[in-house]
Design a protein around this motif. Sequence first.
Motif, short mmCIF file in Angstrom:
data_model
loop_
_atom_site.label_atom_id
_atom_site.label_comp_id
_atom_site.label_asym_id
_atom_site.label_seq_id
_atom_site.Cartn_x
_atom_site.Cartn_y
_atom_site.Cartn_z
N TYR A 155 0.81 -1.21 0.00
CA TYR A 155 0.00 0.00 0.00
C TYR A 155 0.84 1.27 0.00
O TYR A 155 0.31 2.37 -0.10
CB TYR A 155 -0.94 0.02 1.22
CG TYR A 155 -0.24 -0.06 2.55
CD1 TYR A 155 0.25 1.08 3.16
CD2 TYR A 155 -0.07 -1.27 3.19
CE1 TYR A 155 0.90 1.02 4.39
CE2 TYR A 155 0.56 -1.35 4.42
CZ TYR A 155 1.05 -0.21 5.01
OH TYR A 155 1.69 -0.27 6.22
N LEU A 156 2.17 1.09 0.06
CA LEU A 156 3.05 2.27 0.06
C LEU A 156 4.38 1.88 -0.53
O LEU A 156 4.99 0.88 -0.15
CB LEU A 156 3.23 2.79 1.50
CG LEU A 156 4.18 3.98 1.68
CD1 LEU A 156 3.65 5.21 0.95
CD2 LEU A 156 4.37 4.28 3.17
N GLU A 157 4.88 2.66 -1.49
CA GLU A 157 6.19 2.44 -2.09
C GLU A 157 6.76 3.79 -2.48
O GLU A 157 6.40 4.37 -3.50
CB GLU A 157 6.09 1.51 -3.31
CG GLU A 157 7.45 1.12 -3.87
CD GLU A 157 7.34 0.03 -4.92
OE1 GLU A 157 8.39 -0.41 -5.43
OE2 GLU A 157 6.21 -0.39 -5.23
N ARG A 158 7.66 4.28 -1.61
CA ARG A 158 8.17 5.63 -1.82
C ARG A 158 9.62 5.69 -1.33
O ARG A 158 9.87 5.78 -0.13
CB ARG A 158 7.32 6.64 -1.07
CG ARG A 158 7.70 8.10 -1.31
CD ARG A 158 6.82 9.01 -0.48
NE ARG A 158 5.40 8.77 -0.72
CZ ARG A 158 4.46 9.04 0.16
NH1 ARG A 158 4.77 9.53 1.34
NH2 ARG A 158 3.19 8.80 -0.13
N GLY A 159 10.58 5.57 -2.25
CA GLY A 159 11.99 5.67 -1.88
C GLY A 159 12.39 4.59 -0.91
O GLY A 159 12.35 3.39 -1.22
#
Length: 370
Positions: A97-101
């Motif tokens: 649900y989250l993929e950021r750096g």
Amino acid sequence: MTALVLSAASSLARAQPLQLSGSLKSLFLSSRASTGEDYALSLNRLRVEAKGDLAPGLALDLQYDNELLLGSYLNTGEFRVVKDRPPPQYWRADANYLERGDVYGRHRLYRAALTLTRGDVDLKLGRQRIAWGTGRFWSPLDILNPISPLALEREERVGVDAALLEAKLGPLSRASLVFAPAPDRGSPSRAVQWHGNAAGVDVSLLAGRLRGLDIVGADVASQIGDAGIRAEAARVDPGGGPRFNRWMAGADYAFANGLTVSAELFYNGAGSRDRAGYDFVGLRSERVTNLATRYAGLYASYEFTPLLKWITYAVLNVDDRSRAVDSRIVWSVAPDADLIFGVQRFTGGAGSEFATSPDAFQVQIQWYFR
């Protein structure tokens, strides 16, 4: 009528109300990726568990994980391959649900099973752990949920989406039938197991097709004095190649001073005695778990105090003499919290099984709540 009322009352008395519990774990790992990049990883996992009876004769085991990963490992090529690898289960019950750096969030159902009980028969449906075999390091019979003696989280056992039917045949005997659809829509796993006890010896017999392998096997476990002994053997037919044998023999002993030791020998007929024949591609893809034919394992734990314990797993590849050691200190810092410091060390010559495995340092802390 009276008998029915008494039976219903007895079932209600045995029913365990649904309970919520769980844990919060933080794991810090420093190591090197298979691509050669040094990395740091922080894995943080919240697990919420709901276990108990929904109704007389109907039990629930539901365990939900929410994980947050942080660190430079998320920028490695190894992670980009691992994160897109399909899960080994039939039912897709996970998502990110989250993929950021340097931040990656994902969640999943770790366990999700219902058990229907009628008399001496249990039917369990859903994601579950089917524990067959007696091995601590290796298990020729535990093909649905294979163990890894050097896993960073040994207690984390990948479940299988299956139907498990078990019938109690006596105080110490049972028959089990399992059916598990293949995640790739291939041939499903199906097997039957019988377990019994005679003269203090536990015996199990197994036959079936598990993850594309036709298997016939057995395991035994007993005591000689204060020592526990156990063994497993299996004849395996992969279908597209020659048949082979696997066996394991082990022993366990607990000394009065707090030292506990276990030793195992493992023979893997599917492996190679020549390191030139090792299937490293299969190992990286988790299609195979062992490359060689002969292994030895030693486990030792020692309680310095009831709150402080030392644990070590050591594995020797007898064929190529490469070695792996996983050593940890487990400190119960509170009644509901454990702190773990661990080091993994791998040594071996060029081309050996453990030579390419990176050393690792880890710190874990886990809180349990009810």
